[in-house]
Design a protein around this motif. Structure first.
Motif, PDB file in Angstrom:
ATOM      1  N   LYS A  93       0.827  -1.193   0.000  1.00 23.42           N
ATOM      2  CA  LYS A  93       0.000   0.000   0.000  1.00 23.42           C
ATOM      3  C   LYS A  93       0.867   1.250   0.000  1.00 23.42           C
ATOM      4  O   LYS A  93       1.970   1.235   0.526  1.00 23.42           O
ATOM      5  N   GLU A  94       0.351   2.328  -0.590  1.00 24.74           N
ATOM      6  CA  GLU A  94       1.104   3.572  -0.673  1.00 24.74           C
ATOM      7  C   GLU A  94       0.764   4.486   0.498  1.00 24.74           C
ATOM      8  O   GLU A  94      -0.410   4.683   0.825  1.00 24.74           O
ATOM      9  N   PHE A  95       1.808   5.022   1.126  1.00 27.01           N
ATOM     10  CA  PHE A  95       1.637   5.923   2.256  1.00 27.01           C
ATOM     11  C   PHE A  95       2.466   7.181   2.037  1.00 27.01           C
ATOM     12  O   PHE A  95       3.540   7.135   1.429  1.00 27.01           O
ATOM     13  N   VAL A  96       1.963   8.297   2.546  1.00 27.87           N
ATOM     14  CA  VAL A  96       2.734   9.532   2.539  1.00 27.87           C
ATOM     15  C   VAL A  96       3.649   9.515   3.756  1.00 27.87           C
ATOM     16  O   VAL A  96       3.211   9.244   4.875  1.00 27.87           O
ATOM     17  N   CYS A  97       4.927   9.795   3.511  1.00 24.83           N
ATOM     18  CA  CYS A  97       5.924   9.821   4.578  1.00 24.83           C
ATOM     19  C   CYS A  97       6.560  11.207   4.612  1.00 24.83           C
ATOM     20  O   CYS A  97       6.748  11.835   3.563  1.00 24.83           O
ATOM     21  N   CYS A  98       6.888  11.671   5.801  1.00 27.37           N
ATOM     22  CA  CYS A  98       7.340  13.049   5.976  1.00 27.37           C
ATOM     23  C   CYS A  98       8.656  13.084   6.751  1.00 27.37           C
ATOM     24  O   CYS A  98       8.711  12.696   7.913  1.00 27.37           O
ATOM     25  N   ASN A  99       9.711  13.543   6.088  1.00 30.74           N
ATOM     26  CA  ASN A  99      11.034  13.669   6.678  1.00 30.74           C
ATOM     27  C   ASN A  99      11.222  15.100   7.189  1.00 30.74           C
ATOM     28  O   ASN A  99      11.015  16.062   6.447  1.00 30.74           O
ATOM     29  N   LEU A 100      11.597  15.253   8.456  1.00 29.88           N
ATOM     30  CA  LEU A 100      11.727  16.566   9.072  1.00 29.88           C
ATOM     31  C   LEU A 100      13.152  17.094   8.931  1.00 29.88           C
ATOM     32  O   LEU A 100      14.112  16.387   9.243  1.00 29.88           O
ATOM     33  N   VAL A 101      13.276  18.357   8.482  1.00 22.20           N
ATOM     34  CA  VAL A 101      14.604  18.943   8.237  1.00 22.20           C
ATOM     35  C   VAL A 101      14.604  20.426   8.628  1.00 22.20           C
ATOM     36  O   VAL A 101      13.551  21.037   8.831  1.00 22.20           O
ATOM     37  N   HIS A 102      15.785  20.997   8.709  1.00 24.49           N
ATOM     38  CA  HIS A 102      15.956  22.452   8.863  1.00 24.49           C
ATOM     39  C   HIS A 102      15.098  23.043   9.987  1.00 24.49           C
ATOM     40  O   HIS A 102      14.373  24.016   9.793  1.00 24.49           O
ATOM     41  N   TRP A 103      15.197  22.467  11.149  1.00 23.37           N
ATOM     42  CA  TRP A 103      14.395  22.931  12.275  1.00 23.37           C
ATOM     43  C   TRP A 103      15.143  24.045  13.006  1.00 23.37           C
ATOM     44  O   TRP A 103      16.234  23.841  13.514  1.00 23.37           O
ATOM     45  N   PHE A 104      14.515  25.226  13.030  1.00 24.15           N
ATOM     46  CA  PHE A 104      15.139  26.356  13.710  1.00 24.15           C
ATOM     47  C   PHE A 104      14.072  27.217  14.370  1.00 24.15           C
ATOM     48  O   PHE A 104      13.052  27.540  13.756  1.00 24.15           O
ATOM     49  N   VAL A 105      14.303  27.597  15.635  1.00 26.83           N
ATOM     50  CA  VAL A 105      13.400  28.479  16.362  1.00 26.83           C
ATOM     51  C   VAL A 105      14.245  29.533  17.068  1.00 26.83           C
ATOM     52  O   VAL A 105      15.289  29.220  17.649  1.00 26.83           O
ATOM     53  N   GLU A 106      13.793  30.788  16.979  1.00 23.93           N
ATOM     54  CA  GLU A 106      14.504  31.858  17.671  1.00 23.93           C
ATOM     55  C   GLU A 106      14.610  31.534  19.164  1.00 23.93           C
ATOM     56  O   GLU A 106      13.697  30.943  19.746  1.00 23.93           O
ATOM     57  N   LYS A 107      15.719  31.922  19.758  1.00 24.65           N
ATOM     58  CA  LYS A 107      16.019  31.546  21.144  1.00 24.65           C
ATOM     59  C   LYS A 107      14.888  31.868  22.110  1.00 24.65           C
ATOM     60  O   LYS A 107      14.555  31.080  22.999  1.00 24.65           O
ATOM     61  N   GLU A 108      14.268  33.005  21.928  1.00 30.39           N
ATOM     62  CA  GLU A 108      13.215  33.462  22.837  1.00 30.39           C
ATOM     63  C   GLU A 108      12.009  32.517  22.853  1.00 30.39           C
ATOM     64  O   GLU A 108      11.288  32.416  23.860  1.00 30.39           O
ATOM     65  N   PHE A 109      11.795  31.794  21.723  1.00 29.41           N
ATOM     66  CA  PHE A 109      10.591  30.969  21.592  1.00 29.41           C
ATOM     67  C   PHE A 109      10.908  29.475  21.542  1.00 29.41           C
ATOM     68  O   PHE A 109      10.019  28.663  21.300  1.00 29.41           O
ATOM     69  N   ARG A 110      12.169  29.096  21.766  1.00 25.27           N
ATOM     70  CA  ARG A 110      12.581  27.708  21.612  1.00 25.27           C
ATOM     71  C   ARG A 110      11.845  26.744  22.540  1.00 25.27           C
ATOM     72  O   ARG A 110      11.658  25.580  22.220  1.00 25.27           O
ATOM     73  N   VAL A 111      11.430  27.230  23.695  1.00 27.57           N
ATOM     74  CA  VAL A 111      10.726  26.378  24.648  1.00 27.57           C
ATOM     75  C   VAL A 111       9.393  25.882  24.074  1.00 27.57           C
ATOM     76  O   VAL A 111       8.835  24.882  24.543  1.00 27.57           O
ATOM     77  N   PHE A 112       8.903  26.561  23.024  1.00 29.36           N
ATOM     78  CA  PHE A 112       7.642  26.163  22.395  1.00 29.36           C
ATOM     79  C   PHE A 112       7.862  25.504  21.034  1.00 29.36           C
ATOM     80  O   PHE A 112       6.928  25.413  20.226  1.00 29.36           O
ATOM     81  N   ALA A 113       9.066  25.030  20.789  1.00 26.44           N
ATOM     82  CA  ALA A 113       9.385  24.421  19.495  1.00 26.44           C
ATOM     83  C   ALA A 113       8.489  23.223  19.188  1.00 26.44           C
ATOM     84  O   ALA A 113       8.219  22.908  18.024  1.00 26.44           O
ATOM     85  N   TYR A 114       8.009  22.561  20.229  1.00 28.17           N
ATOM     86  CA  TYR A 114       7.172  21.375  20.032  1.00 28.17           C
ATOM     87  C   TYR A 114       5.852  21.700  19.328  1.00 28.17           C
ATOM     88  O   TYR A 114       5.161  20.793  18.836  1.00 28.17           O
ATOM     89  N   ALA A 115       5.492  22.975  19.251  1.00 26.60           N
ATOM     90  CA  ALA A 115       4.231  23.355  18.607  1.00 26.60           C
ATOM     91  C   ALA A 115       4.188  22.928  17.136  1.00 26.60           C
ATOM     92  O   ALA A 115       3.105  22.736  16.573  1.00 26.60           O
ATOM     93  N   PHE A 116       5.353  22.760  16.520  1.00 28.07           N
ATOM     94  CA  PHE A 116       5.399  22.324  15.122  1.00 28.07           C
ATOM     95  C   PHE A 116       4.793  20.932  14.942  1.00 28.07           C
ATOM     96  O   PHE A 116       4.368  20.573  13.840  1.00 28.07           O
ATOM     97  N   PHE A 117       4.794  20.142  16.002  1.00 28.21           N
ATOM     98  CA  PHE A 117       4.349  18.759  15.872  1.00 28.21           C
ATOM     99  C   PHE A 117       2.827  18.610  15.778  1.00 28.21           C
ATOM    100  O   PHE A 117       2.339  17.600  15.273  1.00 28.21           O
ATOM    101  N   PHE A 118       2.084  19.573  16.270  1.00 24.64           N
ATOM    102  CA  PHE A 118       0.634  19.408  16.323  1.00 24.64           C
ATOM    103  C   PHE A 118      -0.005  19.196  14.956  1.00 24.64           C
ATOM    104  O   PHE A 118      -0.801  18.265  14.789  1.00 24.64           O
ATOM    105  N   PRO A 119       0.300  20.008  13.918  1.00 27.57           N
ATOM    106  CA  PRO A 119      -0.307  19.736  12.614  1.00 27.57           C
ATOM    107  C   PRO A 119       0.165  18.414  12.004  1.00 27.57           C
ATOM    108  O   PRO A 119      -0.582  17.777  11.251  1.00 27.57           O
TER     109      PRO A 119
END
Length: 310
Positions: A93-119
């Motif tokens: 079966k065919e599945f969509v797969c997603c490779n994560l790259v180039h992850w960068f968050v400004e220092k002030e907001f890094r504690v909330f970097a996990y927000a990218f995972f919700f979508p």
């Protein structure tokens, strides 16, 4: 268990300030993402311009090229996570797969970097990272990724003793791309077609005795440890050719005029032993992967390892 997980994610969502929004990056806004990354200081990765997904006919609204984190108080972009999508056949079966790259968050907001995972977690896709930084493995664990361990072995690919082996002359290396493609099965032809624009090297090794099926290899030239290395990314039928690793790797090195060979693998039994251990170096790498209904894969195809050159 699933309800507890959902409740946990909801709690995490509530911790993200309302002024921080995650928005998709389509093919129409990819230049904005590239410009943003180019202007950042102290990136913990080597910047490479983002490219389209592997394969054709993608809807980049449904399968974006990444996500921005935007501070709505001043409308400034304060973070980015790139996504490289592919379509892979798993158990027919065919599945969509997603490779994560180039992850960068400004220092002030890094504690909330996990927000990218919700979508990402809301979608029926397999999500993985082939080059994650050790410092963020905790975020992957928080979102129930399996943290696998991959291995990479590199060393001198020429085995002098193999030159005197009766099997050295047994194998023929084919470099002509059309000849290679015409002899591949459907699965390997898909790999060939969808990787051909990324400076990959395709080789086909044939057994002159016709006792073994042809071996298709996909390689990538990389710069590691200040050396130019041929990385073996994919082998079509390793089991049949594993015992001939010294002869095959020696032929590859002579054919492509390189001295060093590297290989990415997950199980020790899948390693090509082309020379004694003292001539090689092995390192371990984290490989986080979010399975879909228990389905997964373990290789470096369709990833930033292929897409980006050194």
């Amino acid at each position: 268990m699933e309800k507890k997980t959902d409740l946990y994610f909801e709690k995490l969502k509530k911790r993200v300030p309302k002024n921080l929004k995650i928005e998709a990056v389509t093919d129409k806004s990819i230049n904005l993402a590239n410009d943003y990354l180019k202007t950042r200081k102290n990136l913990e990765f080597k910047f490479s311009p983002l490219k389209s997904h592997f394969g054709n006919d993608w809807d980049y609204n449904t399968n974006p090229l990444g996500y921005f984190m935007r501070n709505t108080e001043n409308n400034k972009i304060v973070g980015f996570l790139g996504t490289i999508c592919s379509r892979r056949l798993i158990q027919g079966k065919e599945f969509v797969c997603c490779n994560l790259v180039h992850w960068f968050v400004e220092k002030e907001f890094r504690v909330f970097a996990y927000a990218f995972f919700f979508p990402l977690m809301e979608r029926e896709i397999i999500v993985y990272a082939t080059t994650p930084r050790d410092t963020i493995i905790g975020i992957y664990k928080r979102f129930n990724f399996d943290i696998e361990t991959a291995k990479y072995t590199a060393g001198v690919g020429i085995n002098i003793l193999s030159l005197f082996s009766k099997n050295y002359g047994r194998f023929l290396i084919i470099k002509n791309q059309e000849d290679i493609k015409n002899q591949l099965n459907i699965n390997d032809r898909k790999i060939f077609d969808e990787h051909k624009e990324y400076n990959c090297i395709n080789l086909l090794i044939k057994d002159k005795k016709n006792q073994l099926e042809p071996l298709y290899l996909l390689l990538k030239k990389k710069k590691k440890y200040n050396f130019s290395i041929l990385d073996i990314i994919y082998l079509s039928n390793l089991k049949e050719y594993k015992n001939y690793a010294p002869e095959i790797c020696t032929k590859i090195c002579f054919t492509l005029k390189k001295l060093f060979i590297g290989q990415l693998y997950f199980k020790t039994e899948n390693r090509l032993k082309f020379n004694p251990n003292f001539t090689t170096k092995t390192v371990e790498r984290f490989y986080p992967i979010k399975k879909l209904n228990g389905l997964s894969f373990y290789d470096y195809l369709y990833s930033d390892v292929i897409m980006f050159d050194d």
